[in-house]
Design a protein around this motif. Structure first.
Motif, PDB file in Angstrom:
ATOM      1  N   LEU A   1       0.562  59.896  15.401  1.00 29.90           N
ATOM      2  CA  LEU A   1       0.380  61.239  14.851  1.00 29.90           C
ATOM      3  C   LEU A   1       1.668  62.058  14.904  1.00 29.90           C
ATOM      4  CD1 LEU A   1      -3.205  61.996  16.181  1.00 29.90           C
ATOM      5  CD2 LEU A   1      -2.517  61.637  13.799  1.00 29.90           C
ATOM      6  N   MET A   2       2.532  61.758  15.864  1.00 28.46           N
ATOM      7  CA  MET A   2       3.815  62.472  15.940  1.00 28.46           C
ATOM      8  C   MET A   2       4.739  62.127  14.782  1.00 28.46           C
ATOM      9  SD  MET A   2       4.851  62.527  19.899  1.00 28.46           S
ATOM     10  CE  MET A   2       4.131  63.721  20.986  1.00 28.46           C
ATOM     11  N   MET A   3       4.597  60.944  14.226  1.00 27.57           N
ATOM     12  CA  MET A   3       5.503  60.484  13.173  1.00 27.57           C
ATOM     13  C   MET A   3       4.780  60.087  11.890  1.00 27.57           C
ATOM     14  SD  MET A   3       8.645  60.616  13.882  1.00 27.57           S
ATOM     15  CE  MET A   3       9.431  61.312  15.318  1.00 27.57           C
ATOM     16  N   ALA A   4       3.540  60.484  11.729  1.00 22.19           N
ATOM     17  CA  ALA A   4       2.733  60.055  10.587  1.00 22.19           C
ATOM     18  C   ALA A   4       3.393  60.388   9.251  1.00 22.19           C
ATOM     19  CB  ALA A   4       1.345  60.684  10.652  1.00 22.19           C
ATOM     20  N   GLY A   5       4.114  61.483   9.176  1.00 18.96           N
ATOM     21  CA  GLY A   5       4.768  61.866   7.922  1.00 18.96           C
ATOM     22  C   GLY A   5       5.818  60.868   7.465  1.00 18.96           C
ATOM     23  N   GLU A   6       6.362  60.088   8.405  1.00 18.92           N
ATOM     24  CA  GLU A   6       7.372  59.089   8.041  1.00 18.92           C
ATOM     25  C   GLU A   6       6.783  57.934   7.247  1.00 18.92           C
ATOM     26  OE1 GLU A   6      10.558  59.483   8.136  1.00 18.92           O
ATOM     27  OE2 GLU A   6      10.318  61.408   9.147  1.00 18.92           O
ATOM     28  N   ILE A   7       5.459  57.864   7.179  1.00 17.85           N
ATOM     29  CA  ILE A   7       4.813  56.856   6.330  1.00 17.85           C
ATOM     30  C   ILE A   7       5.252  57.067   4.878  1.00 17.85           C
ATOM     31  CG2 ILE A   7       2.569  56.087   5.439  1.00 17.85           C
ATOM     32  CD1 ILE A   7       3.202  55.117   8.304  1.00 17.85           C
TER      33      ILE A   7
ATOM     34  N   SER B   1       9.805  56.804  27.602  1.00 15.77           N
ATOM     35  CA  SER B   1       9.766  58.244  27.443  1.00 15.77           C
ATOM     36  C   SER B   1       9.309  58.735  26.076  1.00 15.77           C
ATOM     37  CB  SER B   1      11.137  58.826  27.784  1.00 15.77           C
ATOM     38  OG  SER B   1      12.149  58.130  27.078  1.00 15.77           O
ATOM     39  N   SER B   2      10.088  58.645  25.073  1.00 16.23           N
ATOM     40  CA  SER B   2       9.925  59.411  23.832  1.00 16.23           C
ATOM     41  C   SER B   2       8.789  58.956  22.930  1.00 16.23           C
ATOM     42  CB  SER B   2      11.232  59.372  23.046  1.00 16.23           C
ATOM     43  OG  SER B   2      12.296  59.786  23.856  1.00 16.23           O
ATOM     44  N   MET B   3       7.628  59.625  23.015  1.00 17.77           N
ATOM     45  CA  MET B   3       6.539  59.340  22.083  1.00 17.77           C
ATOM     46  C   MET B   3       7.020  59.605  20.674  1.00 17.77           C
ATOM     47  SD  MET B   3       2.995  60.786  23.715  1.00 17.77           S
ATOM     48  CE  MET B   3       1.986  60.438  22.297  1.00 17.77           C
ATOM     49  N   GLY B   4       6.629  58.740  19.744  1.00 16.07           N
ATOM     50  CA  GLY B   4       7.060  58.866  18.363  1.00 16.07           C
ATOM     51  C   GLY B   4       8.228  57.948  18.035  1.00 16.07           C
ATOM     52  N   PHE B   5       8.711  57.191  19.002  1.00 17.43           N
ATOM     53  CA  PHE B   5       9.857  56.294  18.848  1.00 17.43           C
ATOM     54  C   PHE B   5       9.570  55.108  17.931  1.00 17.43           C
ATOM     55  CE2 PHE B   5      11.745  52.307  20.359  1.00 17.43           C
ATOM     56  CZ  PHE B   5      13.097  52.581  20.275  1.00 17.43           C
ATOM     57  N   GLY B   6       8.363  54.576  17.965  1.00 14.27           N
ATOM     58  CA  GLY B   6       8.046  53.292  17.344  1.00 14.27           C
ATOM     59  C   GLY B   6       8.258  53.219  15.849  1.00 14.27           C
ATOM     60  N   ILE B   7       7.784  54.209  15.099  1.00 11.95           N
ATOM     61  CA  ILE B   7       7.884  54.158  13.637  1.00 11.95           C
ATOM     62  C   ILE B   7       9.331  54.271  13.167  1.00 11.95           C
ATOM     63  CG2 ILE B   7       7.305  55.419  11.514  1.00 11.95           C
ATOM     64  CD1 ILE B   7       4.466  55.729  12.651  1.00 11.95           C
ATOM     65  N   PRO B   8      10.121  55.266  13.603  1.00 10.92           N
ATOM     66  CA  PRO B   8      11.515  55.296  13.147  1.00 10.92           C
ATOM     67  C   PRO B   8      12.312  54.076  13.619  1.00 10.92           C
ATOM     68  CG  PRO B   8      11.066  57.166  14.619  1.00 10.92           C
ATOM     69  CD  PRO B   8       9.771  56.471  14.370  1.00 10.92           C
ATOM     70  N   ALA B   9      12.000  53.544  14.799  1.00  5.49           N
ATOM     71  CA  ALA B   9      12.683  52.336  15.266  1.00  5.49           C
ATOM     72  C   ALA B   9      12.361  51.161  14.346  1.00  5.49           C
ATOM     73  CB  ALA B   9      12.281  52.022  16.705  1.00  5.49           C
TER      74      ALA B   9
ATOM     75  N   VAL C   1       5.710  54.699  22.771  1.00  8.21           N
ATOM     76  CA  VAL C   1       5.398  55.019  24.165  1.00  8.21           C
ATOM     77  C   VAL C   1       3.909  55.315  24.294  1.00  8.21           C
ATOM     78  CG1 VAL C   1       5.849  56.695  25.999  1.00  8.21           C
ATOM     79  CG2 VAL C   1       7.711  55.873  24.559  1.00  8.21           C
ATOM     80  N   GLY C   2       3.335  54.850  25.378  1.00  6.62           N
ATOM     81  CA  GLY C   2       1.922  55.062  25.656  1.00  6.62           C
ATOM     82  C   GLY C   2       1.436  53.954  26.559  1.00  6.62           C
ATOM     83  N   SER C   3       0.154  53.923  26.801  1.00  3.48           N
ATOM     84  CA  SER C   3      -0.411  52.908  27.693  1.00  3.48           C
ATOM     85  C   SER C   3      -0.094  51.496  27.222  1.00  3.48           C
ATOM     86  CB  SER C   3      -1.929  53.092  27.788  1.00  3.48           C
ATOM     87  OG  SER C   3      -2.243  54.294  28.446  1.00  3.48           O
ATOM     88  N   HIS C   4      -0.144  51.279  25.911  1.00  2.34           N
ATOM     89  CA  HIS C   4       0.112  49.936  25.375  1.00  2.34           C
ATOM     90  C   HIS C   4       1.513  49.428  25.719  1.00  2.34           C
ATOM     91  CE1 HIS C   4       1.667  52.755  22.434  1.00  2.34           C
ATOM     92  NE2 HIS C   4       2.509  51.800  22.090  1.00  2.34           N
ATOM     93  N   LEU C   5       2.475  50.332  25.898  1.00  3.91           N
ATOM     94  CA  LEU C   5       3.848  49.929  26.220  1.00  3.91           C
ATOM     95  C   LEU C   5       3.901  49.206  27.566  1.00  3.91           C
ATOM     96  CD1 LEU C   5       6.857  49.995  25.415  1.00  3.91           C
ATOM     97  CD2 LEU C   5       7.022  52.171  26.615  1.00  3.91           C
ATOM     98  N   HIS C   6       3.068  49.627  28.506  1.00  3.70           N
ATOM     99  CA  HIS C   6       3.012  48.947  29.804  1.00  3.70           C
ATOM    100  C   HIS C   6       2.598  47.488  29.628  1.00  3.70           C
ATOM    101  CE1 HIS C   6       3.474  52.316  32.758  1.00  3.70           C
ATOM    102  NE2 HIS C   6       3.257  52.998  31.648  1.00  3.70           N
ATOM    103  N   LEU C   7       1.618  47.231  28.772  1.00  2.00           N
ATOM    104  CA  LEU C   7       1.160  45.865  28.531  1.00  2.00           C
ATOM    105  C   LEU C   7       2.229  45.053  27.807  1.00  2.00           C
ATOM    106  CD1 LEU C   7      -1.465  47.416  29.174  1.00  2.00           C
ATOM    107  CD2 LEU C   7      -2.604  45.931  27.554  1.00  2.00           C
ATOM    108  N   ILE C   8       2.830  45.634  26.779  1.00  2.00           N
ATOM    109  CA  ILE C   8       3.856  44.924  26.014  1.00  2.00           C
ATOM    110  C   ILE C   8       5.063  44.633  26.898  1.00  2.00           C
ATOM    111  CG2 ILE C   8       5.476  45.135  24.080  1.00  2.00           C
ATOM    112  CD1 ILE C   8       3.242  46.826  22.678  1.00  2.00           C
TER     113      ILE C   8
END
Length: 195
Positions: free
Chosen positions: A92-98, A61-69, A35-42
């Motif tokens: 940054l919300m999901m960086a630890g999942e790296i 809605s949910s920022m941080g969705f992209g990496i776990p998805a 989620v973020g500005s880029h989502l509008h473009l995509i």
């Protein structure tokens, strides 16, 4: 270059970065978008070649969705090219999942549109004639290194470097990060505004 995103030239912004990804990624790639500005473009312009190849959260809605998805998509379709497109805030919300991605050797390409801010919030503040408040994340490079938690980081700050990084990332059989350092100016023209 793909002609879906016309008229946004002369700088390396999200439109230019998405053009490169659309050109270089295999047609059967699974794309997850945070989620973020880029989502509008995509959401408006990404050319999906098949059902189930673009995964985004309902309601924007949910920022941080992209990496776990992306991790779930890669585990479900281990032979697919899986790419997560995220902003620096969502990352940054999901960086630890790296670390999890590395531990399970999930060969996901994480593309971070780095602009140092929570841009969607900044744009929405501007719609109400408010000055930017609480949107600055950092002022230097997000990584300032070519390794993050054991994962290779490829930096791109131009169309040429983005193309090079994307082609290189596709050659890996392990997780990789593309730090796409963008000029966010495109967003103010392309984010959908109600009413």
């Amino acid at each position: 270059m793909l002609s879906v995103f016309n008229g946004f030239t002369g700088h390396f912004g999200p439109v230019a970065a998405l053009n490169v990804l659309q050109d270089e990624l295999p047609e059967d790639s699974v794309i997850t978008s945070d989620v973020g500005s880029h989502l509008h473009l995509i959401g408006q312009f990404w050319n999906c070649h098949d059902k189930g190849k673009l995964i985004m959260t309902n309601g924007w809605s949910s920022m941080g969705f992209g990496i776990p998805a992306a991790m779930a998509a890669q585990m479900n379709k281990p032979d697919s090219t899986v790419v997560c497109i995220t902003g620096d805030g969502g990352f940054l919300m999901m960086a630890g999942e790296i670390v999890t991605m590395k531990r399970y050797n999930l060969p996901i390409i994480v593309v971070i549109f780095s602009d140092g801010e929570l841009n969607l919030i900044k744009v929405k503040q501007s719609w109400k004639d408010l000055p930017p408040y609480g949107t600055l994340l950092y002022q230097s490079d997000l990584f300032d290194s070519d390794i993050f938690l054991g994962i290779k980081v490829l930096r791109a700050d131009s169309v040429k470097e983005m193309r090079k990084a994307t082609i290189e990332a596709l050659s890996f059989n392990e997780p990789v990060i593309i730090n796409a350092v963008i000029d966010p100016d495109d967003y103010k023209w392309l984010i959908v505004r109600r009413g």
